[in-house]
Motif scaffolding. Structure first.
Motif, PDB file in Angstrom:
ATOM      1  N   ASP A   1       0.825  -1.209   0.000  1.00 54.18           N
ATOM      2  CA  ASP A   1       0.000   0.000   0.000  1.00 54.18           C
ATOM      3  C   ASP A   1       0.866   1.269   0.000  1.00 54.18           C
ATOM      4  O   ASP A   1       0.535   2.261  -0.648  1.00 54.18           O
ATOM      5  N   ILE A   2       1.970   1.225   0.744  1.00 54.43           N
ATOM      6  CA  ILE A   2       2.873   2.379   0.776  1.00 54.43           C
ATOM      7  C   ILE A   2       3.485   2.607  -0.603  1.00 54.43           C
ATOM      8  O   ILE A   2       3.596   3.741  -1.077  1.00 54.43           O
ATOM      9  N   PHE A   3       3.874   1.511  -1.277  1.00 52.72           N
ATOM     10  CA  PHE A   3       4.457   1.630  -2.609  1.00 52.72           C
ATOM     11  C   PHE A   3       3.437   2.215  -3.596  1.00 52.72           C
ATOM     12  O   PHE A   3       3.763   3.117  -4.384  1.00 52.72           O
ATOM     13  N   VAL A   4       2.197   1.731  -3.541  1.00 53.21           N
ATOM     14  CA  VAL A   4       1.148   2.231  -4.437  1.00 53.21           C
ATOM     15  C   VAL A   4       0.882   3.707  -4.142  1.00 53.21           C
ATOM     16  O   VAL A   4       0.682   4.522  -5.052  1.00 53.21           O
ATOM     17  N   PHE A   5       0.888   4.055  -2.853  1.00 54.05           N
ATOM     18  CA  PHE A   5       0.698   5.445  -2.454  1.00 54.05           C
ATOM     19  C   PHE A   5       1.768   6.331  -3.086  1.00 54.05           C
ATOM     20  O   PHE A   5       1.474   7.424  -3.587  1.00 54.05           O
ATOM     21  N   CYS A   6       3.020   5.847  -3.074  1.00 54.33           N
ATOM     22  CA  CYS A   6       4.114   6.605  -3.702  1.00 54.33           C
ATOM     23  C   CYS A   6       3.879   6.758  -5.204  1.00 54.33           C
ATOM     24  O   CYS A   6       4.156   7.814  -5.787  1.00 54.33           O
TER      25      CYS A   6
ATOM     26  N   GLY B   1       3.537  10.516  -6.131  1.00 54.91           N
ATOM     27  CA  GLY B   1       4.836  11.010  -6.583  1.00 54.91           C
ATOM     28  C   GLY B   1       5.775  11.328  -5.439  1.00 54.91           C
ATOM     29  O   GLY B   1       6.866  11.886  -5.666  1.00 54.91           O
ATOM     30  N   LEU B   2       5.382  10.990  -4.208  1.00 52.65           N
ATOM     31  CA  LEU B   2       6.257  11.250  -3.060  1.00 52.65           C
ATOM     32  C   LEU B   2       7.444  10.294  -3.073  1.00 52.65           C
ATOM     33  O   LEU B   2       7.291   9.109  -3.387  1.00 52.65           O
TER      34      LEU B   2
ATOM     35  N   VAL C   1       7.908   9.726   2.413  1.00 50.37           N
ATOM     36  CA  VAL C   1       6.871   8.843   2.947  1.00 50.37           C
ATOM     37  C   VAL C   1       7.325   8.236   4.271  1.00 50.37           C
ATOM     38  O   VAL C   1       6.535   8.056   5.204  1.00 50.37           O
ATOM     39  N   LYS C   2       8.618   7.951   4.369  1.00 53.88           N
ATOM     40  CA  LYS C   2       9.177   7.357   5.583  1.00 53.88           C
ATOM     41  C   LYS C   2       8.966   8.259   6.794  1.00 53.88           C
ATOM     42  O   LYS C   2       8.825   7.780   7.932  1.00 53.88           O
TER      43      LYS C   2
ATOM     44  N   THR D   1       3.664  10.561   9.647  1.00 53.36           N
ATOM     45  CA  THR D   1       3.099  10.028  10.894  1.00 53.36           C
ATOM     46  C   THR D   1       1.592  10.262  10.873  1.00 53.36           C
ATOM     47  O   THR D   1       1.050  10.908   9.960  1.00 53.36           O
ATOM     48  N   PHE D   2       0.912   9.765  11.911  1.00 55.95           N
ATOM     49  CA  PHE D   2      -0.544   9.973  11.991  1.00 55.95           C
ATOM     50  C   PHE D   2      -0.882  11.461  12.111  1.00 55.95           C
ATOM     51  O   PHE D   2      -1.984  11.881  11.747  1.00 55.95           O
ATOM     52  N   ASP D   3       0.057  12.242  12.626  1.00 49.10           N
ATOM     53  CA  ASP D   3      -0.182  13.686  12.747  1.00 49.10           C
ATOM     54  C   ASP D   3      -0.325  14.361  11.390  1.00 49.10           C
ATOM     55  O   ASP D   3      -0.863  15.471  11.288  1.00 49.10           O
ATOM     56  N   ASP D   4       0.181  13.695  10.330  1.00 52.03           N
ATOM     57  CA  ASP D   4       0.103  14.265   8.984  1.00 52.03           C
ATOM     58  C   ASP D   4      -1.258  14.003   8.326  1.00 52.03           C
ATOM     59  O   ASP D   4      -1.546  14.533   7.254  1.00 52.03           O
TER      60      ASP D   4
END
Length: 278
Positions: free
Chosen positions: A247-252, A256-257, A262-263, A266-269
């Protein structure tokens, strides 16, 4: 009483490298005192003439070696003369240290770097980040490894750094350390930064980077087609960790991040948008 002064060279034949070459050493003798140093040259034993104390033959390699040796002998002779005129006592160790640049008036590459890093560390958390400071230390380690692997040195007088040293460092990082183009550029830039500091402080008169040109290496990174990305998104994965990474890879892919950005998320974002969605 007139002092005796000699500079001789010899091959360490018991330390032949896999390429068939052996390190060339120098020996300074002054009034019976002896001090040795590395010439930072590797020579084939078959090319070395012990009797003449030079490389034999008229090949390009032999001429290059002999020119280097002549230059070393001339430089050491100059320092011997300076010390003889200045001091009442002259020793081989004194002359060697002056030639290698370990006197009070000289600086070495890593000491200049460490002075800069020490000041840089004080700015971390203010106008510098811990990550950028860590990168400086990584590149310092690369320089130290290069000096040890290529020259068998723990440090080098900064005034001895020539364009050929930079070319050797570039090839070392590219061929032996196999750094990617962007990482290689960063490493070379960090060394250039140290040399600019040395030039600004007048430790060196001419920056050896003047004639250096970085040769960018293009890499084929490949890419996923739309069909491949769809299959990647819909494939069933048993483990939660695998699904999370996917999911993180697809999000990237869709945002385009960069991975480094992405690393840091946090939840604050996660914030509520104007339409009420997260």
């Amino acid at each position: 009483m007139r002092s005796t002064f000699k500079v001789l060279f010899y091959l360490k034949k018991n330390e032949v490298e896999p390429d068939g070459k052996a390190p060339l050493m120098g020996r300074i003798t002054v009034n019976g005192s002896i001090s040795q140093f590395s010439c930072k040259l590797d020579v084939k034993p078959s090319l070395w003439d012990t009797k003449s104390n030079r490389a034999s033959g008229k090949s390009i390699e032999a001429q290059k070696i002999n020119r280097k040796l002549d230059n070393i002998r001339t430089q050491i002779g100059k320092y011997y003369q300076i010390i003889s005129n200045r001091d009442s006592f002259v020793s081989a160790e004194k002359v060697k240290n002056a030639y290698l640049g370990f006197g009070d008036k000289y600086r070495t590459l890593l000491t200049v770097a460490d002075e800069f890093y020490e000041q840089y560390a004080k700015r971390v958390g203010k106008d510098r980040t811990a990550g950028s400071y860590e990168q400086l230390l990584i590149n310092r380690s690369r320089i130290a490894d290069f000096l040890k692997d290529r020259y068998n040195l723990s440090d080098i007088p900064i005034r001895e750094i020539e364009p050929s040293f930079i070319e050797d460092y570039y090839n070392y990082l590219l061929e032996e350390r196999k750094l990617a183009s962007s990482t290689l550029l960063t490493a070379i830039t960090k060394l250039k930064q140290i040399m600019l500091i040395a030039q600004r402080k007048r430790y060196v008169r001419v920056n050896p980077f003047v004639a250096f040109r970085f040769k960018a290496q293009t890499r084929d990174r490949g890419y996923l087609t739309e069909e491949e990305l769809h299959r990647f998104m819909t494939v069933k994965l048993r483990r939660y960790k695998q699904r999370q990474i996917r999911d993180i890879f697809v999000f990237c892919c869709f945002t385009g991040l960069a991975y480094s950005d992405v690393k840091k998320l946090t939840f604050d974002d996660i914030q509520t948008s104007f339409d009420g969605d997260l």
